[in-house]
Design an enzyme around this catalytic site. Structure first.
Site, PDB file in Angstrom:
ATOM      1  N   ASP A 103     -42.628 -37.318  -4.772  1.00  0.00           N
ATOM      2  CA  ASP A 103     -43.650 -36.657  -4.111  1.00  0.00           C
ATOM      3  C   ASP A 103     -44.449 -36.064  -3.072  1.00  0.00           C
ATOM      4  O   ASP A 103     -44.320 -36.843  -1.893  1.00  0.00           O
ATOM      5  CB  ASP A 103     -44.796 -37.854  -4.941  1.00  0.00           C
ATOM      6  CG  ASP A 103     -46.148 -37.119  -5.234  1.00  0.00           C
ATOM      7  OD1 ASP A 103     -46.886 -36.301  -4.704  1.00  0.00           O
ATOM      8  OD2 ASP A 103     -46.301 -37.527  -6.688  1.00  0.00           O
ATOM      9  N   ASP A 129     -49.624 -32.270  -3.740  1.00  0.00           N
ATOM     10  CA  ASP A 129     -50.081 -32.883  -3.356  1.00  0.00           C
ATOM     11  C   ASP A 129     -51.455 -32.150  -3.458  1.00  0.00           C
ATOM     12  O   ASP A 129     -51.249 -31.609  -2.343  1.00  0.00           O
ATOM     13  CB  ASP A 129     -50.079 -34.754  -3.433  1.00  0.00           C
ATOM     14  CG  ASP A 129     -51.552 -35.318  -3.404  1.00  0.00           C
ATOM     15  OD1 ASP A 129     -51.792 -35.683  -4.787  1.00  0.00           O
ATOM     16  OD2 ASP A 129     -52.032 -35.638  -2.296  1.00  0.00           O
ATOM     17  N   GLU A 131     -48.926 -29.022  -7.613  1.00  0.00           N
ATOM     18  CA  GLU A 131     -50.976 -29.892  -8.480  1.00  0.00           C
ATOM     19  C   GLU A 131     -51.800 -28.611  -7.689  1.00  0.00           C
ATOM     20  O   GLU A 131     -52.836 -29.345  -7.123  1.00  0.00           O
ATOM     21  CB  GLU A 131     -51.275 -31.580  -8.338  1.00  0.00           C
ATOM     22  CG  GLU A 131     -52.461 -32.143  -8.531  1.00  0.00           C
ATOM     23  CD  GLU A 131     -53.244 -33.253  -7.504  1.00  0.00           C
ATOM     24  OE1 GLU A 131     -54.002 -33.471  -8.547  1.00  0.00           O
ATOM     25  OE2 GLU A 131     -53.498 -33.230  -6.752  1.00  0.00           O
ATOM     26  N   HIS A 176     -51.048 -38.909 -14.346  1.00  0.00           N
ATOM     27  CA  HIS A 176     -51.725 -40.134 -13.427  1.00  0.00           C
ATOM     28  C   HIS A 176     -52.384 -40.547 -12.840  1.00  0.00           C
ATOM     29  O   HIS A 176     -53.381 -41.492 -12.761  1.00  0.00           O
ATOM     30  CB  HIS A 176     -50.786 -40.741 -12.087  1.00  0.00           C
ATOM     31  CG  HIS A 176     -50.242 -40.139 -11.228  1.00  0.00           C
ATOM     32  ND1 HIS A 176     -50.247 -38.625 -11.350  1.00  0.00           N
ATOM     33  CD2 HIS A 176     -51.386 -40.362 -10.117  1.00  0.00           C
ATOM     34  CE1 HIS A 176     -50.397 -38.177  -9.858  1.00  0.00           C
ATOM     35  NE2 HIS A 176     -51.081 -38.881  -9.362  1.00  0.00           N
ATOM     36  N   ASP A 177     -53.244 -39.316 -13.744  1.00  0.00           N
ATOM     37  CA  ASP A 177     -55.019 -39.040 -13.032  1.00  0.00           C
ATOM     38  C   ASP A 177     -55.288 -38.655 -14.424  1.00  0.00           C
ATOM     39  O   ASP A 177     -56.769 -38.945 -14.092  1.00  0.00           O
ATOM     40  CB  ASP A 177     -55.202 -38.270 -12.009  1.00  0.00           C
ATOM     41  CG  ASP A 177     -53.975 -38.419 -10.937  1.00  0.00           C
ATOM     42  OD1 ASP A 177     -53.989 -39.314 -10.090  1.00  0.00           O
ATOM     43  OD2 ASP A 177     -54.153 -37.582  -9.703  1.00  0.00           O
TER      44      ASP A 177
END
Ligand code: NOJ
Length: 532
Positions: free
Chosen positions: A99, A201, A265, A327-328
């Site tokens: 990430d 990200d 993302e 994970h969000d």
């Protein structure tokens, strides 16, 4: 599978490292823990892993506040552990993606510490510092994604710094060439260690409006997520110049090999703007997460519309990516399916049979639900943004490996960093030996993708079908039909053999002329013998 397209044909799997497997009994998952599960991931049929942040961090946003972009968080292990994981994964034909968090650093990163020291320090202009307005208020009206103003005042130097997330996550200034060079070096550092790529990200948001213009207020027509924040984010995120940075990284990646992959993302809600992140199809992101799909309900009309628009907008050489959980977002078995096992199977069948790369999140394969928690157990800094006030943690709790105390995640007497949830009801060990389980269903679907080249590669053609049913053809020979309704449905013009059904008793059944699907039932039909 040919080398250049492993990530097109493959199935990728997101690991939330703190919650995957704890090798040293401290209640926190770690890198050796992940390595110890590689045989399982190979058995499942996974081709690549995306690890949520593994870099040193004070963990105010659980790794998304990075202290050192070329390090490993001591709670997760050492650089040797990471190297070993990459090596042992490669031995099993599994690639590892890290990430990359380029939008901001931790406020304890040495760059920011220097930046804050004085207006003339070397790294001052690596971040976005501005004078207050004459009345002392912040330079503009931008709001943080995590609530409150996006600016925090520094008494020492008399200026505000910008942070689109927590005040302790200062935004880097991507107009600064030194920042761009520093991140090129980060990419190279990891590529040289054998990392296969990055999940980027906030890929849509790292460049800010150069003039720092005020955002416009949200309007009633805006997406609920925009209304929740209260303003359109056209200036603090979503600037067109971000494409230059992503193209630059693609060039760095391609220098290493076309097998490297950048997945963004790209949290944009407009598919036309989303498709632009693929550039021409060969010069920007390899994959861009499709949030309109993730946020769509499990509804035949709504989901198929997102897919049709996606298919229509993508450049010819671009490749879609389909995700139910990250994970969000909370876990799809709960969010999309209300923990109904039949719906969970339909959703998994969709994810693994659309044209594009599926990303599963650890636990999806066993239909793991969100964990019930009390507000006191929540560690996520953004709990305020969800209706139940629990933030993102119900989807971040430890993996359920076994029904034994510790859930096979950690030692029997260890308190995990987040609560377990009901690991007796849903776990890998219990499902692995049951041919009818969700886990074996997922594994069999993945195996079918390898057996039938239409599933990874064939064209996508939606078929006419009754309201509540979604059916499509992949290539010439494979048809997928899912009944996302509470009624039995009769679907005309269906012929072939059921390769896999969500009701496994139908595997191998011959279909001639029409197909009756029970409520929340799905099948994959092939014109070739199902035992192939
Ligand atoms: C997106 C990440 O997925 C999320 O977990 C994080 O809080 C924000 N970006 C800020 O880095």
């Amino acid at each position: 599978m040919d080398g250049g397209s492993w990530w097109r044909d493959g199935v990728l799997y997101q690991i939330y490292p703190r919650s995957f497997a704890d090798s040293n009994g401290d209640g926190i998952g770690d890198l050796p823990g992940i390595t110890s599960k590689l045989d399982y991931l190979q058995w499942l049929g996974i081709d690549g892993l995306w690890l949520s942040p593994t870099m040193p961090s004070p963990n105010l946003d659980w790794g998304y506040d990075v202290l050192d972009f070329c390090g490993v968080h001591p709670e997760l292990g050492t650089m040797d552990d990471l190297d070993r994981l990459v090596r042992e994964a490669a031995d099993r034909n599994i690639r590892v993606l890290l990430d990359l968090v380029p939008n901001h650093t931790s406020d304890l990163h040495e760059w920011f510490i220097d930046s804050k020291r004085s207006r003339s320090s070397d790294h001052r202009d690596w971040y976005i510092w501005r004078d207050p307005k004459p009345d002392g208020s912040p330079p503009n009206n931008w709001l943080s994604v995590f609530t409150g103003p996006a600016w925090t005042f520094d008494e020492g130097t008399g200026q505000y710094h910008l942070h689109n997330f927590l005040p302790q996550q200062p935004d880097l200034d991507w107009w600064n060439d030194d920042v761009r060079d520093a991140f090129d070096a980060v990419l190279r550092f990891w590529y040289e260690r054998g990392v296969a790529g990055f999940r980027i990200d906030v890929a849509h948001g790292i460049v800010k409006d150069r003039e720092l213009r005020d955002n416009l207020p949200a309007t009633p027509e805006d997406h609920p997520r925009v209304k929740l924040i209260g303003q359109q984010q056209n200036y603090n995120l979503n600037r067109p110049e971000v494409h230059d940075v992503l193209k630059r990284w693609r060039a760095v990646s391609d220098e290493y090999s076309p097998q490297r992959v950048l997945v963004g993302e790209t949290l944009v809600l407009d598919l036309e703007r989303w498709a632009a992140f693929y550039g021409s199809g060969t010069d920007e992101l390899n994959l861009a997460f499709n949030f309109p799909f993730i946020f769509a309900p499990l509804d035949a009309r709504e989901m198929s519309e997102v897919v049709a628009t996606t298919e229509q907008l993508l450049p010819v050489e671009a490749w879609p990516v389909w995700t139910g959980t990250n994970h969000d977002t909370r876990r799809f078995p709960t969010r999309w399916c209300n923990d109904d096992p039949a719906r969970v199977r339909c959703a998994m069948m969709i994810l693994l049979t659309l044209r594009g790369t599926p990303f599963l999140y650890n636990g999806d394969e066993i239909g793991m639900p969100d964990t019930h928690m009390s507000p006191e157990q929540v560690l996520d800094p953004v709990k305020i943004r969800t209706e139940d006030g629990l933030g993102r943690d119900p989807g971040r709790t430890p993996m359920h490996w076994s029904p034994e105390p510790g859930a096979g995640f950690t030692g029997p007497d260890t308190e995990p960093w987040l609560p377990f949830g009901d690991y007796g009801a849903c776990n890998v060990a219990g499902q692995r030996n049951d041919p009818d389980s969700m886990l074996n269903f997922t594994r069999d679907l993945i195996a079918l993708r390898r057996r039938l080249s239409e599933l990874p590669r064939g064209s996508y053609k939606p078929l006419n079908c009754p309201e509540g049913v979604w059916a499509w053809r992949r290539g010439d020979d494979v048809t997928v039909a899912v009944n996302l309704s509470d009624l039995n449905q009769d679907i005309p013009d269906m012929d072939g053999n059921i390769a896999i059904g969500t009701d496994r008793a139908r595997d191998g059944e011959t279909v001639t002329g029409s197909l009756v699907l029970a409520e929340w039932e799905g099948v994959i039909i092939t014109n070739r013998p199902s035992t192939g």
